[in-house]
Design a protein around this motif. Structure first.
Motif: not given
Length: 90
Positions: A1-23
């Protein structure tokens, strides 16, 4: 389950930025990933859209601005509401 407690580094690729809106319930949400070297600006959404799963950024490529919008609207969302969202975001 993806939520705000999971940090971006857990699934973001090196060299990329992530912009997210969790449910907020049941997991899910939306995200946009861009290469770190692409100039970008996060689009601040009007407060009437804060509860929706929508994230938007403007990227700048070769002097042009391109707006990327990623969102989830359930099938039960009224068509007029969807049209209003797109009108405001575009």
């Amino acid at each position: 389950m993806l939520n705000s407690s999971i940090q971006n580094e857990a699934f973001c690729l090196p060299g990329f930025n992530i912009f997210r809106k969790d449910r907020e319930t049941r997991g899910g949400g939306v995200a946009i990933l861009t290469r770190s070297n692409i100039s970008h600006r996060v689009v601040v959404l009007h407060e009437q859209f804060e509860h929706l799963e929508i994230v938007a950024i403007d990227i700048h490529v070769a002097g042009d601005k391109i707006r990327l919008i990623c969102g989830y609207l359930p099938q039960t969302a009224p068509h007029l509401f969807i049209q209003t969202c797109l009108t405001v975001l575009l």
